[in-house]
Design a protein around this motif. Structure first.
Motif, PDB file in Angstrom:
ATOM      1  N   HIS A   4       4.686   1.856   4.791  1.00 35.37           N
ATOM      2  CA  HIS A   4       3.668   2.683   4.143  1.00 35.37           C
ATOM      3  C   HIS A   4       3.736   4.104   4.685  1.00 35.37           C
ATOM      4  O   HIS A   4       3.788   4.323   5.901  1.00 35.37           O
ATOM      5  CB  HIS A   4       2.264   2.115   4.395  1.00 35.37           C
ATOM      6  CG  HIS A   4       2.100   0.689   3.956  1.00 35.37           C
ATOM      7  ND1 HIS A   4       2.635   0.206   2.789  1.00 35.37           N
ATOM      8  CD2 HIS A   4       1.447  -0.356   4.542  1.00 35.37           C
ATOM      9  CE1 HIS A   4       2.320  -1.073   2.663  1.00 35.37           C
ATOM     10  NE2 HIS A   4       1.612  -1.441   3.712  1.00 35.37           N
TER      11      HIS A   4
ATOM     12  N   ALA B  78       0.816  -1.199   0.000  1.00 36.66           N
ATOM     13  CA  ALA B  78       0.000   0.000   0.000  1.00 36.66           C
ATOM     14  C   ALA B  78       0.851   1.250   0.000  1.00 36.66           C
ATOM     15  O   ALA B  78       0.418   2.308   0.436  1.00 36.66           O
ATOM     16  CB  ALA B  78      -0.939  -0.014   1.201  1.00 36.66           C
TER      17      ALA B  78
ATOM     18  N   MET C  24      -0.184   4.986  -0.911  1.00 37.29           N
ATOM     19  CA  MET C  24      -1.623   5.016  -1.105  1.00 37.29           C
ATOM     20  C   MET C  24      -2.191   6.210  -0.376  1.00 37.29           C
ATOM     21  O   MET C  24      -1.722   6.597   0.683  1.00 37.29           O
ATOM     22  CB  MET C  24      -2.274   3.733  -0.583  1.00 37.29           C
ATOM     23  CG  MET C  24      -1.870   2.487  -1.316  1.00 37.29           C
ATOM     24  SD  MET C  24      -2.978   1.123  -0.951  1.00 37.29           S
ATOM     25  CE  MET C  24      -2.812   1.028   0.809  1.00 37.29           C
TER      26      MET C  24
ATOM     27  N   ASN D  42      -6.830  -2.345  -7.626  1.00 39.48           N
ATOM     28  CA  ASN D  42      -7.167  -1.177  -6.813  1.00 39.48           C
ATOM     29  C   ASN D  42      -6.567   0.075  -7.456  1.00 39.48           C
ATOM     30  O   ASN D  42      -5.406   0.430  -7.222  1.00 39.48           O
ATOM     31  CB  ASN D  42      -6.657  -1.369  -5.379  1.00 39.48           C
ATOM     32  CG  ASN D  42      -7.682  -0.943  -4.354  1.00 39.48           C
ATOM     33  OD1 ASN D  42      -8.609  -0.197  -4.650  1.00 39.48           O
ATOM     34  ND2 ASN D  42      -7.511  -1.419  -3.123  1.00 39.48           N
TER      35      ASN D  42
ATOM     36  N   PRO E 200      -6.235   8.000   0.448  1.00 38.08           N
ATOM     37  CA  PRO E 200      -7.673   7.858   0.249  1.00 38.08           C
ATOM     38  C   PRO E 200      -8.153   8.691  -0.910  1.00 38.08           C
ATOM     39  O   PRO E 200      -7.622   9.769  -1.208  1.00 38.08           O
ATOM     40  CB  PRO E 200      -8.263   8.319   1.584  1.00 38.08           C
ATOM     41  CG  PRO E 200      -7.134   8.144   2.556  1.00 38.08           C
ATOM     42  CD  PRO E 200      -5.890   8.432   1.774  1.00 38.08           C
TER      43      PRO E 200
ATOM     44  N   PHE F 233      -9.814   2.272   4.836  1.00 37.97           N
ATOM     45  CA  PHE F 233      -8.752   2.343   3.832  1.00 37.97           C
ATOM     46  C   PHE F 233      -7.589   1.391   4.128  1.00 37.97           C
ATOM     47  O   PHE F 233      -7.183   0.615   3.285  1.00 37.97           O
ATOM     48  CB  PHE F 233      -8.230   3.779   3.682  1.00 37.97           C
ATOM     49  CG  PHE F 233      -7.462   4.003   2.416  1.00 37.97           C
ATOM     50  CD1 PHE F 233      -8.133   4.255   1.236  1.00 37.97           C
ATOM     51  CD2 PHE F 233      -6.076   3.922   2.392  1.00 37.97           C
ATOM     52  CE1 PHE F 233      -7.437   4.434   0.042  1.00 37.97           C
ATOM     53  CE2 PHE F 233      -5.371   4.092   1.212  1.00 37.97           C
ATOM     54  CZ  PHE F 233      -6.052   4.351   0.042  1.00 37.97           C
ATOM     55  N   LEU F 234      -7.029   1.459   5.320  1.00 35.87           N
ATOM     56  CA  LEU F 234      -5.886   0.613   5.673  1.00 35.87           C
ATOM     57  C   LEU F 234      -5.736   0.568   7.187  1.00 35.87           C
ATOM     58  O   LEU F 234      -5.592   1.605   7.830  1.00 35.87           O
ATOM     59  CB  LEU F 234      -4.596   1.169   5.052  1.00 35.87           C
ATOM     60  CG  LEU F 234      -3.271   0.562   5.522  1.00 35.87           C
ATOM     61  CD1 LEU F 234      -3.132  -0.874   5.007  1.00 35.87           C
ATOM     62  CD2 LEU F 234      -2.086   1.410   5.060  1.00 35.87           C
TER      63      LEU F 234
ATOM     64  N   ASN G 243      -7.785   4.881  12.781  1.00 36.49           N
ATOM     65  CA  ASN G 243      -8.672   3.720  12.752  1.00 36.49           C
ATOM     66  C   ASN G 243      -8.811   3.057  14.111  1.00 36.49           C
ATOM     67  O   ASN G 243      -9.829   2.428  14.404  1.00 36.49           O
ATOM     68  CB  ASN G 243      -8.182   2.716  11.713  1.00 36.49           C
ATOM     69  CG  ASN G 243      -8.326   3.234  10.296  1.00 36.49           C
ATOM     70  OD1 ASN G 243      -8.854   4.323  10.073  1.00 36.49           O
ATOM     71  ND2 ASN G 243      -7.843   2.473   9.326  1.00 36.49           N
TER      72      ASN G 243
ATOM     73  N   LEU H 293      -3.020   6.447   9.837  1.00 34.99           N
ATOM     74  CA  LEU H 293      -4.229   5.638   9.729  1.00 34.99           C
ATOM     75  C   LEU H 293      -4.316   4.609  10.843  1.00 34.99           C
ATOM     76  O   LEU H 293      -5.421   4.242  11.263  1.00 34.99           O
ATOM     77  CB  LEU H 293      -4.290   4.953   8.364  1.00 34.99           C
ATOM     78  CG  LEU H 293      -4.405   5.881   7.145  1.00 34.99           C
ATOM     79  CD1 LEU H 293      -4.739   5.081   5.895  1.00 34.99           C
ATOM     80  CD2 LEU H 293      -5.434   6.973   7.375  1.00 34.99           C
TER      81      LEU H 293
ATOM     82  N   ASN I   9      -7.909   4.060  -6.271  1.00 33.27           N
ATOM     83  CA  ASN I   9      -7.569   3.217  -5.136  1.00 33.27           C
ATOM     84  C   ASN I   9      -8.546   3.497  -4.000  1.00 33.27           C
ATOM     85  O   ASN I   9      -8.503   4.566  -3.379  1.00 33.27           O
ATOM     86  CB  ASN I   9      -6.133   3.503  -4.696  1.00 33.27           C
ATOM     87  CG  ASN I   9      -5.703   2.625  -3.541  1.00 33.27           C
ATOM     88  OD1 ASN I   9      -6.427   1.732  -3.108  1.00 33.27           O
ATOM     89  ND2 ASN I   9      -4.508   2.881  -3.030  1.00 33.27           N
TER      90      ASN I   9
ATOM     91  N   GLY J 283      -8.725   1.641  -1.262  1.00 30.86           N
ATOM     92  CA  GLY J 283      -8.224   1.067  -0.021  1.00 30.86           C
ATOM     93  C   GLY J 283      -8.428  -0.438   0.033  1.00 30.86           C
ATOM     94  O   GLY J 283      -9.194  -1.020  -0.745  1.00 30.86           O
TER      95      GLY J 283
END
Length: 347
Positions: free
Chosen positions: A264, A3, A6, A101, A8, A227-228, A274, A270, A120, A122
């Motif tokens: 990442h 990822a 990456m 993705n 969002p 997303f991740l 999260n 994240l 992408n 996620g």
């Protein structure tokens, strides 16, 4: 699936007490029939002369799996090997989808469905889209750099799920390519010192896991907007709150490179955001503060870089501000079951 870089697509703003014994906008889909609306020891019998025996043994029931693989076309060597090991599985009816993705999948195997996402979305939402594109009573989520070292991995996972209707997911043991090393974060329980010990678990390692489709759809799948990171905790908690359980079966092994998630660029932010979202979506208000306080202390102790720690606290702030989605608070009965299983939802 890596990822790296990456970002969002949009701005981030009962079955009784435990028995210890046991998300999506595809722009191109190669299958014209794809429908996005589908998220869908016995005692021996002594024979006698008077016994009526069947003409033949019944045919063994074959399990049906839908396998979901995500790609960003960034693993040209690992991806073909992963797909070959998946297609080599025996004893199951297997339908595979490869989800690009933010890309069109490069060189997918023949007879494999592909989906191209225009951007992408996620990891969890990509997996939701893939799960909706395949059939099967069980879903196998499989990283594109993993490898199935034997041809009976799926049949053994299916046997576990068929043995107990309470089982919502089965986690195999993930080992490094040397076939022996298991990272602590791959063992889905607090006491991870012995990765060969099986048992009931309350969380999962998302990259390689078999899930019962009916249970997956009952709780709405992965939290796509995450997303991740930490989507496995969110999904596991919601499954437990419906009365299901999870199992770690280390006798079933899957190989995976021992990569570091910190590679990442958005990992720390994240991870923290999260973590807050998991708590705000699932926990009673009285447990949110202890849960977050535990993780703040742990991360301060674990993170050695001031820059990474700043990123983590930025994500913590974003999570507190909002964006977690609908609250579906778990019951105190579920909290008790999780605690009995070895992991109270404050850590």
């Amino acid at each position: 699936m890596r990822a790296s870089d990456m970002a969002p697509a949009t701005p981030i703003p009962s079955f009784g007490l435990l028995d210890l014994n046991e998300a999506a906008f595809p722009s191109q889909i190669t299958d014209p029939d794809y429908d996005l609306s589908r998220r869908n020891c016995e005692e021996p019998i002594q024979a006698t002369s008077e016994a009526v025996m069947p003409d033949s043994d019944p045919m063994p029931q074959r399990s049906a799996f839908g396998a979901v693989v995500l790609t960003m076309n960034d693993r040209p060597d690992e991806f073909p090997r992963a797909m070959a090991s998946l297609q080599a599985q025996e004893g199951v009816d297997l339908e595979i989808v490869v989800v690009g993705n933010g890309c069109a999948p490069h060189n997918p195997p023949k007879d494999v469905r592909t989906i191209e996402l225009p951007e992408n979305l996620g990891i969890p939402e990509g997996r939701n889209i893939g799960a909706a594109a395949v059939g099967g009573e069980f879903i196998f989520f499989f990283d594109n750099d993993a490898y199935l070292p034997s041809r009976d991995v799926l049949t053994r996972l299916a046997a576990e799920l068929q043995r107990d209707p309470r089982l919502a997911f089965v986690q195999p043991r993930i080992v490094a390519p040397d076939g022996r090393t298991t990272l602590r974060r791959w063992v889905p329980r607090l006491r991870a010192g012995d990765p060969s010990r099986p048992g009931t678990v309350t969380v999962m390692a998302e990259g390689v896991v078999a899930v019962r489709r009916s249970a997956f759809e009952e709780v709405g799948g992965w939290p796509g907007h995450f997303f991740l990171g930490h989507e496995g905790i969110d999904l596991s908690w919601r499954l437990w709150d419906r009365g299901y359980i999870g199992r770690y079966s280390p006798s079933i092994m899957v190989e995976h490179p021992a990569t570091r998630p910190e590679r990442h660029s958005i990992y720390y932010r994240l991870n923290a955001r999260n973590r807050v979202w998991v708590a705000k979506r699932n926990l009673p208000w009285v447990l949110i503060t202890p849960y977050l306080a535990t993780w703040i202390i742990l991360m301060i102790c674990r993170i050695r870089s001031w820059a990474a720690l700043r990123e983590w606290f930025q994500g913590l702030r974003e999570g507190i501000i909002g964006g977690h989605g609908k609250r579906d608070v778990m019951s105190w009965r579920t909290i008790a079951r999780l605690t009995i299983a070895g992991r109270p939802p404050v850590v």
